[in-house]
Design a protein around this motif. Structure first.
Motif, PDB file in Angstrom:
ATOM      1  N   PHE A  35       0.840  -1.202   0.000  1.00  9.57           N
ATOM      2  CA  PHE A  35       0.000   0.000   0.000  1.00  9.57           C
ATOM      3  C   PHE A  35       0.872   1.248   0.000  1.00  9.57           C
ATOM      4  CE2 PHE A  35      -1.421   3.217   3.179  1.00  9.57           C
ATOM      5  CZ  PHE A  35      -2.280   3.927   2.350  1.00  9.57           C
ATOM      6  N   VAL A  36       1.876   1.264   0.867  1.00  8.74           N
ATOM      7  CA  VAL A  36       2.772   2.413   0.968  1.00  8.74           C
ATOM      8  C   VAL A  36       3.545   2.609  -0.338  1.00  8.74           C
ATOM      9  CG1 VAL A  36       4.759   3.382   2.182  1.00  8.74           C
ATOM     10  CG2 VAL A  36       2.977   2.185   3.470  1.00  8.74           C
ATOM     11  N   VAL A  37       4.072   1.505  -0.873  1.00  7.91           N
ATOM     12  CA  VAL A  37       4.868   1.571  -2.108  1.00  7.91           C
ATOM     13  C   VAL A  37       4.016   2.059  -3.273  1.00  7.91           C
ATOM     14  CG1 VAL A  37       6.107   0.193  -3.831  1.00  7.91           C
ATOM     15  CG2 VAL A  37       6.515  -0.192  -1.388  1.00  7.91           C
ATOM     16  N   GLU A  38       2.843   1.470  -3.451  1.00  6.67           N
ATOM     17  CA  GLU A  38       2.007   1.830  -4.602  1.00  6.67           C
ATOM     18  C   GLU A  38       1.397   3.220  -4.472  1.00  6.67           C
ATOM     19  OE1 GLU A  38       0.547  -1.739  -7.287  1.00  6.67           O
ATOM     20  OE2 GLU A  38      -0.833  -1.248  -5.668  1.00  6.67           O
ATOM     21  N   LEU A  39       1.090   3.637  -3.262  1.00  8.81           N
ATOM     22  CA  LEU A  39       0.565   4.986  -3.067  1.00  8.81           C
ATOM     23  C   LEU A  39       1.601   6.010  -3.515  1.00  8.81           C
ATOM     24  CD1 LEU A  39      -1.638   6.885  -2.007  1.00  8.81           C
ATOM     25  CD2 LEU A  39      -0.548   6.742   0.259  1.00  8.81           C
ATOM     26  N   ALA A  40       2.853   5.823  -3.072  1.00  4.57           N
ATOM     27  CA  ALA A  40       3.923   6.738  -3.457  1.00  4.57           C
ATOM     28  C   ALA A  40       4.163   6.688  -4.969  1.00  4.57           C
ATOM     29  CB  ALA A  40       5.207   6.390  -2.708  1.00  4.57           C
ATOM     30  N   ALA A  41       4.165   5.479  -5.536  1.00  8.28           N
ATOM     31  CA  ALA A  41       4.408   5.328  -6.967  1.00  8.28           C
ATOM     32  C   ALA A  41       3.261   5.900  -7.791  1.00  8.28           C
ATOM     33  CB  ALA A  41       4.605   3.851  -7.305  1.00  8.28           C
ATOM     34  N   GLY A  42       2.024   5.698  -7.319  1.00  9.72           N
ATOM     35  CA  GLY A  42       0.871   6.211  -8.039  1.00  9.72           C
ATOM     36  C   GLY A  42       0.861   7.731  -8.076  1.00  9.72           C
ATOM     37  N   LEU A  43       1.199   8.356  -6.945  1.00 10.91           N
ATOM     38  CA  LEU A  43       1.254   9.811  -6.889  1.00 10.91           C
ATOM     39  C   LEU A  43       2.394  10.346  -7.752  1.00 10.91           C
ATOM     40  CD1 LEU A  43       0.576  10.366  -3.072  1.00 10.91           C
ATOM     41  CD2 LEU A  43      -0.986  10.852  -4.975  1.00 10.91           C
ATOM     42  N   ALA A  44       3.533   9.656  -7.716  1.00 12.23           N
ATOM     43  CA  ALA A  44       4.692  10.107  -8.484  1.00 12.23           C
ATOM     44  C   ALA A  44       4.499   9.946  -9.989  1.00 12.23           C
ATOM     45  CB  ALA A  44       5.940   9.349  -8.039  1.00 12.23           C
ATOM     46  N   SER A  45       3.826   8.859 -10.394  1.00 14.86           N
ATOM     47  CA  SER A  45       3.683   8.570 -11.824  1.00 14.86           C
ATOM     48  C   SER A  45       2.413   9.143 -12.441  1.00 14.86           C
ATOM     49  CB  SER A  45       3.695   7.049 -12.045  1.00 14.86           C
ATOM     50  OG  SER A  45       2.534   6.453 -11.493  1.00 14.86           O
ATOM     51  N   GLY A  46       1.442   9.483 -11.585  1.00 17.30           N
ATOM     52  CA  GLY A  46       0.171   9.971 -12.091  1.00 17.30           C
ATOM     53  C   GLY A  46      -0.748   8.869 -12.582  1.00 17.30           C
ATOM     54  N   SER A  47      -0.508   7.631 -12.133  1.00 18.32           N
ATOM     55  CA  SER A  47      -1.293   6.480 -12.581  1.00 18.32           C
ATOM     56  C   SER A  47      -2.508   6.247 -11.686  1.00 18.32           C
ATOM     57  CB  SER A  47      -0.421   5.221 -12.600  1.00 18.32           C
ATOM     58  OG  SER A  47      -1.216   4.073 -12.789  1.00 18.32           O
ATOM     59  N   VAL A  48      -3.701   6.304 -12.275  1.00 18.63           N
ATOM     60  CA  VAL A  48      -4.927   6.029 -11.524  1.00 18.63           C
ATOM     61  C   VAL A  48      -5.001   4.551 -11.147  1.00 18.63           C
ATOM     62  CG1 VAL A  48      -7.457   6.105 -11.572  1.00 18.63           C
ATOM     63  CG2 VAL A  48      -6.139   7.899 -12.684  1.00 18.63           C
ATOM     64  N   SER A  49      -4.554   3.667 -12.045  1.00 21.84           N
ATOM     65  CA  SER A  49      -4.624   2.239 -11.734  1.00 21.84           C
ATOM     66  C   SER A  49      -3.693   1.872 -10.575  1.00 21.84           C
ATOM     67  CB  SER A  49      -4.295   1.394 -12.971  1.00 21.84           C
ATOM     68  OG  SER A  49      -3.008   1.661 -13.478  1.00 21.84           O
ATOM     69  N   LEU A  50      -2.526   2.517 -10.479  1.00 19.14           N
ATOM     70  CA  LEU A  50      -1.642   2.266  -9.333  1.00 19.14           C
ATOM     71  C   LEU A  50      -2.261   2.811  -8.051  1.00 19.14           C
ATOM     72  CD1 LEU A  50       2.098   2.851 -10.387  1.00 19.14           C
ATOM     73  CD2 LEU A  50       0.966   0.706  -9.760  1.00 19.14           C
ATOM     74  N   LEU A  51      -2.853   4.003  -8.119  1.00 14.16           N
ATOM     75  CA  LEU A  51      -3.530   4.560  -6.941  1.00 14.16           C
ATOM     76  C   LEU A  51      -4.679   3.647  -6.504  1.00 14.16           C
ATOM     77  CD1 LEU A  51      -3.719   8.400  -7.691  1.00 14.16           C
ATOM     78  CD2 LEU A  51      -2.373   7.269  -5.909  1.00 14.16           C
ATOM     79  N   ALA A  52      -5.440   3.166  -7.493  1.00 11.97           N
ATOM     80  CA  ALA A  52      -6.543   2.257  -7.186  1.00 11.97           C
ATOM     81  C   ALA A  52      -6.024   0.994  -6.514  1.00 11.97           C
ATOM     82  CB  ALA A  52      -7.294   1.898  -8.462  1.00 11.97           C
ATOM     83  N   ASP A  53      -4.928   0.471  -7.026  1.00 10.25           N
ATOM     84  CA  ASP A  53      -4.364  -0.750  -6.465  1.00 10.25           C
ATOM     85  C   ASP A  53      -3.804  -0.505  -5.066  1.00 10.25           C
ATOM     86  OD1 ASP A  53      -4.164  -3.467  -7.090  1.00 10.25           O
ATOM     87  OD2 ASP A  53      -2.021  -3.316  -7.471  1.00 10.25           O
ATOM     88  N   SER A  54      -3.256   0.693  -4.827  1.00  8.58           N
ATOM     89  CA  SER A  54      -2.734   0.995  -3.492  1.00  8.58           C
ATOM     90  C   SER A  54      -3.859   1.035  -2.473  1.00  8.58           C
ATOM     91  CB  SER A  54      -1.976   2.334  -3.495  1.00  8.58           C
ATOM     92  OG  SER A  54      -2.859   3.430  -3.583  1.00  8.58           O
ATOM     93  N   ILE A  55      -4.989   1.635  -2.848  1.00  7.59           N
ATOM     94  CA  ILE A  55      -6.140   1.675  -1.943  1.00  7.59           C
ATOM     95  C   ILE A  55      -6.652   0.268  -1.693  1.00  7.59           C
ATOM     96  CG2 ILE A  55      -8.511   2.515  -1.663  1.00  7.59           C
ATOM     97  CD1 ILE A  55      -7.705   4.905  -3.453  1.00  7.59           C
TER      98      ILE A  55
END
Length: 213
Positions: A35-55
């Protein structure tokens, strides 16, 4: 393990299995870390699918925590916990669909390399967790919800990796948004599956409780 093991006594024996409890603790720790890794990566990359996966990873960590809390309780209590988790899965799905719709109007293409690398790491984690939980996939609604979450996550991670290739190849945000939307719909579908099983088990558990009195 029997595919028809749905009685209160049978699922209780599964729930008290020390190996199952250990798997849940491992899954909880791995999901919170991702969750921590994907949240940071999603915010950094601008990826909605990564943010969704982090949640989703955060929701699954909470899912495993609730499962551990009610593991040895009565069937009715476990069924109520499953109803709560079904509601969370439904909420997650609706949130992701809303986020994807909003980003379709305002978003820019995400950073494909970050999506691919983090998506692959998440896939490895979820395949490992799903493999550990596979033997318990036919338990009560509470155990079923844990298995479905892990299976859905592995499917979602593969989709994120494909979306990364799509973003790279098209320089468009649409592959990312489509995958995020599919993840949202999958969560909603699984929520209804768990809800249906939990309602049936809740009725059975309350009936048994009434007879015991």
């Amino acid at each position: 393990m029997s595919a028809h093991c749905h009685s209160d006594s049978c699922t209780s024996s599964q729930a008290t299995d020390p190996r199952y409890r250990k798997i849940l603790w491992i899954a909880l720790a791995l999901n919170f870390a991702m969750f921590v890794v994907e949240l940071a990566a999603g915010l950094a990359s601008g990826s909605v699918s990564l943010l969704a996966d982090s949640i989703d990873f955060f929701g699954d960590a909470a899912n495993y925590g609730v499962s551990l809390a009610v593991l040895t309780m009565a069937l009715a209590v476990r069924a109520k916990a499953a109803l709560l988790k079904a509601a969370c899965m439904l909420g997650f799905g609706l949130f992701v669909l809303g986020k994807a719709a909003w980003s379709a109007r305002t978003g820019v293409p995400p950073e494909a390399l970050t999506m691919g690398i983090v998506g692959f790491a998440a896939l490895c984690v979820n395949i490992g967790v799903a493999a550990m939980l596979y033997a318990y996939r036919n338990g009560d609604a509470n155990m079923q919800s844990v298995w479905l979450c892990s299976r859905n996550d592995a499917l979602s991670n593969m989709a994120v990796i494909l979306a990364a290739f799509g973003v790279f190849g098209t320089a468009s945000a649409w592959p990312d948004l489509v995958v995020a939307s599919v993840m949202g719909l999958l969560a909603i579908s699984s929520a209804f599956t768990v809800f249906k099983s939990a309602r049936k088990e809740l009725a059975t558990g309350e009936k048994h409780a009434a007879h015991s009195h």
